[in-house]
Design a protein around this motif. Structure first.
Motif, mmCIF file in Angstrom:
data_model
loop_
_atom_site.group_PDB
_atom_site.id
_atom_site.type_symbol
_atom_site.label_atom_id
_atom_site.label_comp_id
_atom_site.label_asym_id
_atom_site.label_seq_id
_atom_site.Cartn_x
_atom_site.Cartn_y
_atom_site.Cartn_z
ATOM 1 N N GLY A 235 -2.469 -14.421 6.125
ATOM 2 C CA GLY A 235 -1.871 -14.202 4.819
ATOM 3 C C GLY A 235 -1.569 -15.499 4.096
ATOM 4 N N VAL A 236 -1.398 -15.397 2.784
ATOM 5 C CA VAL A 236 -0.942 -16.499 1.943
ATOM 6 C C VAL A 236 0.034 -15.902 0.931
ATOM 7 C CG1 VAL A 236 -1.583 -18.266 0.266
ATOM 8 C CG2 VAL A 236 -3.117 -17.760 2.179
ATOM 9 N N THR A 237 1.195 -16.513 0.778
ATOM 10 C CA THR A 237 2.129 -16.080 -0.253
ATOM 11 C C THR A 237 2.131 -17.104 -1.381
ATOM 12 O OG1 THR A 237 3.999 -17.179 0.850
ATOM 13 C CG2 THR A 237 3.583 -14.872 1.406
ATOM 14 N N THR A 238 2.383 -16.622 -2.607
ATOM 15 C CA THR A 238 2.277 -17.513 -3.760
ATOM 16 C C THR A 238 3.069 -16.993 -4.943
ATOM 17 O OG1 THR A 238 0.695 -18.609 -5.241
ATOM 18 C CG2 THR A 238 0.200 -16.350 -4.624
ATOM 19 N N ASP A 239 3.377 -17.904 -5.877
ATOM 20 C CA ASP A 239 3.968 -17.518 -7.153
ATOM 21 C C ASP A 239 2.928 -17.546 -8.279
ATOM 22 O OD1 ASP A 239 3.630 -20.253 -7.452
ATOM 23 O OD2 ASP A 239 5.746 -20.702 -7.802
ATOM 24 N N MET A 240 1.658 -17.738 -7.934
ATOM 25 C CA MET A 240 0.591 -17.640 -8.928
ATOM 26 C C MET A 240 0.573 -16.215 -9.490
ATOM 27 S SD MET A 240 -3.536 -18.187 -8.360
ATOM 28 C CE MET A 240 -3.583 -19.961 -8.666
ATOM 29 N N PRO A 241 0.508 -16.035 -10.807
ATOM 30 C CA PRO A 241 0.458 -14.671 -11.366
ATOM 31 C C PRO A 241 -0.881 -14.017 -11.046
ATOM 32 C CG PRO A 241 0.196 -16.306 -13.100
ATOM 33 C CD PRO A 241 0.544 -17.070 -11.856
ATOM 34 N N LEU A 242 -0.825 -12.846 -10.423
ATOM 35 C CA LEU A 242 -2.029 -12.200 -9.917
ATOM 36 C C LEU A 242 -2.062 -10.728 -10.314
ATOM 37 C CD1 LEU A 242 -2.007 -13.736 -6.311
ATOM 38 C CD2 LEU A 242 -3.474 -14.425 -8.229
ATOM 39 N N VAL A 243 -3.158 -10.066 -9.992
ATOM 40 C CA VAL A 243 -3.318 -8.631 -10.199
ATOM 41 C C VAL A 243 -3.553 -7.991 -8.839
ATOM 42 C CG1 VAL A 243 -4.691 -6.822 -11.288
ATOM 43 C CG2 VAL A 243 -4.279 -8.979 -12.498
ATOM 44 N N ALA A 244 -2.767 -6.991 -8.521
ATOM 45 C CA ALA A 244 -2.863 -6.349 -7.211
ATOM 46 C C ALA A 244 -4.164 -5.574 -7.064
ATOM 47 C CB ALA A 244 -1.677 -5.418 -6.997
ATOM 48 N N THR A 245 -4.699 -5.559 -5.845
ATOM 49 C CA THR A 245 -5.805 -4.666 -5.505
ATOM 50 C C THR A 245 -5.229 -3.356 -4.990
ATOM 51 O OG1 THR A 245 -5.913 -5.792 -3.355
ATOM 52 C CG2 THR A 245 -7.465 -6.488 -5.044
ATOM 53 N N ALA A 246 -5.970 -2.270 -5.126
ATOM 54 C CA ALA A 246 -5.440 -0.938 -4.835
ATOM 55 C C ALA A 246 -5.608 -0.572 -3.370
ATOM 56 C CB ALA A 246 -6.155 0.100 -5.698
ATOM 57 N N PRO A 247 -4.706 0.259 -2.825
ATOM 58 C CA PRO A 247 -4.910 0.789 -1.461
ATOM 59 C C PRO A 247 -6.233 1.540 -1.365
ATOM 60 C CG PRO A 247 -2.679 1.237 -2.234
ATOM 61 C CD PRO A 247 -3.445 0.724 -3.425
ATOM 62 N N ASP A 248 -6.772 1.613 -0.162
ATOM 63 C CA ASP A 248 -8.080 2.221 0.068
ATOM 64 C C ASP A 248 -7.935 3.362 1.064
ATOM 65 O OD1 ASP A 248 -10.799 2.739 0.153
ATOM 66 O OD2 ASP A 248 -11.228 1.132 1.587
ATOM 67 N N ARG A 249 -8.072 4.587 0.597
ATOM 68 C CA ARG A 249 -8.032 5.746 1.483
ATOM 69 C C ARG A 249 -9.451 6.244 1.699
ATOM 70 N NH1 ARG A 249 -6.621 11.852 0.197
ATOM 71 N NH2 ARG A 249 -6.482 12.679 2.326
ATOM 72 N N PHE A 250 -9.902 6.205 2.935
ATOM 73 C CA PHE A 250 -11.268 6.627 3.227
ATOM 74 C C PHE A 250 -11.344 7.598 4.400
ATOM 75 C CE2 PHE A 250 -10.356 2.534 5.148
ATOM 76 C CZ PHE A 250 -10.708 2.694 6.483
ATOM 77 N N GLY A 251 -10.186 8.016 4.906
ATOM 78 C CA GLY A 251 -10.183 9.070 5.916
ATOM 79 C C GLY A 251 -9.858 8.636 7.319
ATOM 80 N N ALA A 252 -9.548 7.351 7.531
ATOM 81 C CA ALA A 252 -9.241 6.901 8.894
ATOM 82 C C ALA A 252 -8.002 7.594 9.443
ATOM 83 C CB ALA A 252 -9.061 5.388 8.914
ATOM 84 N N ASP A 253 -6.982 7.751 8.615
ATOM 85 C CA ASP A 253 -5.749 8.376 9.079
ATOM 86 C C ASP A 253 -5.997 9.807 9.531
ATOM 87 O OD1 ASP A 253 -2.682 8.332 9.210
ATOM 88 O OD2 ASP A 253 -3.051 10.056 7.910
ATOM 89 N N GLU A 254 -6.743 10.556 8.727
ATOM 90 C CA GLU A 254 -7.044 11.939 9.094
ATOM 91 C C GLU A 254 -7.930 12.007 10.339
ATOM 92 O OE1 GLU A 254 -5.863 11.910 4.835
ATOM 93 O OE2 GLU A 254 -7.203 10.677 6.068
ATOM 94 N N PHE A 255 -8.861 11.097 10.446
ATOM 95 C CA PHE A 255 -9.738 11.065 11.615
ATOM 96 C C PHE A 255 -8.935 10.815 12.894
ATOM 97 C CE2 PHE A 255 -12.571 8.967 14.624
ATOM 98 C CZ PHE A 255 -13.681 9.788 14.607
ATOM 99 N N CYS A 256 -7.985 9.872 12.815
ATOM 100 C CA CYS A 256 -7.176 9.541 13.986
ATOM 101 C C CYS A 256 -6.356 10.735 14.485
ATOM 102 C CB CYS A 256 -6.228 8.381 13.673
ATOM 103 S SG CYS A 256 -7.021 6.759 13.585
ATOM 104 N N ALA A 257 -6.033 11.653 13.584
ATOM 105 C CA ALA A 257 -5.197 12.791 13.969
ATOM 106 C C ALA A 257 -5.861 13.650 15.042
ATOM 107 C CB ALA A 257 -4.869 13.630 12.741
ATOM 108 N N THR A 258 -7.171 13.674 15.059
ATOM 109 C CA THR A 258 -7.876 14.499 16.042
ATOM 110 C C THR A 258 -8.671 13.692 17.070
ATOM 111 O OG1 THR A 258 -9.747 14.741 14.522
ATOM 112 C CG2 THR A 258 -8.057 16.456 14.464
#
Length: 329
Positions: A235-258
């Motif tokens: 990781g890197v932390t900073t005070d540079m003004p940035l734009v967040a990238t969005a979370p990515d849901r692709f089904g890993a959580d649901e797959f892990c359930a079974t």
């Protein structure tokens, strides 16, 4: 299916920690981790933090010694602690927009050994108790394992291929995070790197999920749509003004359930079949008290991430397509 032909992997349920290892597990790690707690809080310092901050310094020594006995591992991990000096923050700040700074930052990260990069606003819950981070942004870098090397885990004095690949990725994370921090500083903004393998102020998996680098797997590690579970983080932390990238849901959580593959492959049976309430969040959790003795004795293990179906390059595209249809993504 678990590769029981690998003689270095005991079958689930057959492993018993050495008495001297078990004696070092003086305090259960599960309450310290916040298992059963219904109120959100910052994580407590834990395994791989300095030993005066937690009760398992002796187990850390065992883990380090067992991994270092593997051929090639000493130099692989030593490289993770070699990094350039941080340059002074430039007096003149770049006047580019947050959007352009974010694009440039991601380009620089990918040009300096990162395999994926995401950006998230800082959340106090990402910072371990007793530590302070003042910057409002966190950039998370993903470093992808070599699957053919990773699947050789666990390592021992006869075969160090797997654990050496772990060390190699941490070394890439060190070089990449310091290079990125220095580029940000050259643009006139503060930046501080947080590579592994030792732990610091920043918990990396939560901001990695927030930044879209993957989902949390049943084995407690990140699952990336690009690399499966075969990925390390910096990781890197900073005070540079940035734009967040969005979370990515692709089904890993649901797959892990079974899916039961990592559960069945885990020699000490540490991977729990259901989610647990941990510091106010219901999520996947690995039983520390079962995992860590084997982790310490088996040269940092890695079986669960190597066995994860998402980690297999030939399987991952099919899983992505299947879960996209199932979830109508």
């Amino acid at each position: 299916m678990t590769d029981h032909a690998n003689s270095r992997r005991p079958k689930r349920g057959s492993y018993r920690p050495k008495p001297e290892t078990l004696a070092l597990l003086q305090v259960s790690g599960n309450p310290i981790n916040g298992v059963g707690e219904t109120t959100p809080r910052r994580p407590s310092p834990f395994f791989w933090h300095p030993p005066d901050q937690h009760p398992w310094g002796g187990l850390q020594i065992v883990a380090r010694e067992s991994s270092r006995k593997c051929p090639g591992s000493v130099s692989a991990f030593q490289a993770a602690y070699n990094y350039p000096e941080l340059i002074p923050v430039a007096d003149v700040r770049s006047e580019q927009s947050p959007e352009q700074l974010s694009l440039n930052l991601m380009r620089v990260a990918l040009e300096h050994e990162a395999d994926d990069v995401g950006i998230a606003p800082m959340d106090p819950l990402y910072v371990f108790e007793g530590y302070t981070i003042n910057e409002p942004w966190v950039i998370v870098l993903a470093l992808a394992h070599n699957y053919e090397r990773l699947k050789e885990v666990p390592s021992d004095e006869t075969n160090g291929v797997g654990v050496c690949d772990v060390g190699d990725q941490y070394a890439k994370g060190t070089r990449s995070s310091y290079a990125l921090a220095n580029w940000i500083r050259s643009q006139g903004y503060n930046a501080h790197p947080y590579p592994g393998p030792s732990a610091g102020a920043l918990a990396l998996i939560p901001p990695a999920i927030a930044a879209g680098l993957g989902e949390l797997g049943k084995h407690g590690s990140l699952i990336s749509r690009h690399f499966g579970s075969g990925v390390r983080l910096a990781g890197v932390t900073t005070d540079m003004p940035l734009v967040a990238t969005a979370p990515d849901r692709f089904g890993a959580d649901e797959f892990c359930a079974t899916c039961q593959i990592c559960t069945n492959a885990c020699p000490p049976g540490a991977i729990l079949p259901q989610k647990q309430m941990v510091r106010g969040v219901e999520r996947w959790y690995v039983d520390f008290d079962k995992c860590i003795p084997y982790f310490a004795e088996a040269s940092s293990c890695g079986i669960c991430i190597a066995e994860c179906p998402w980690t297999r390059p030939s399987v991952r595209p099919k899983l992505l397509a299947t879960m996209a249809r199932r979830l109508d993504l």
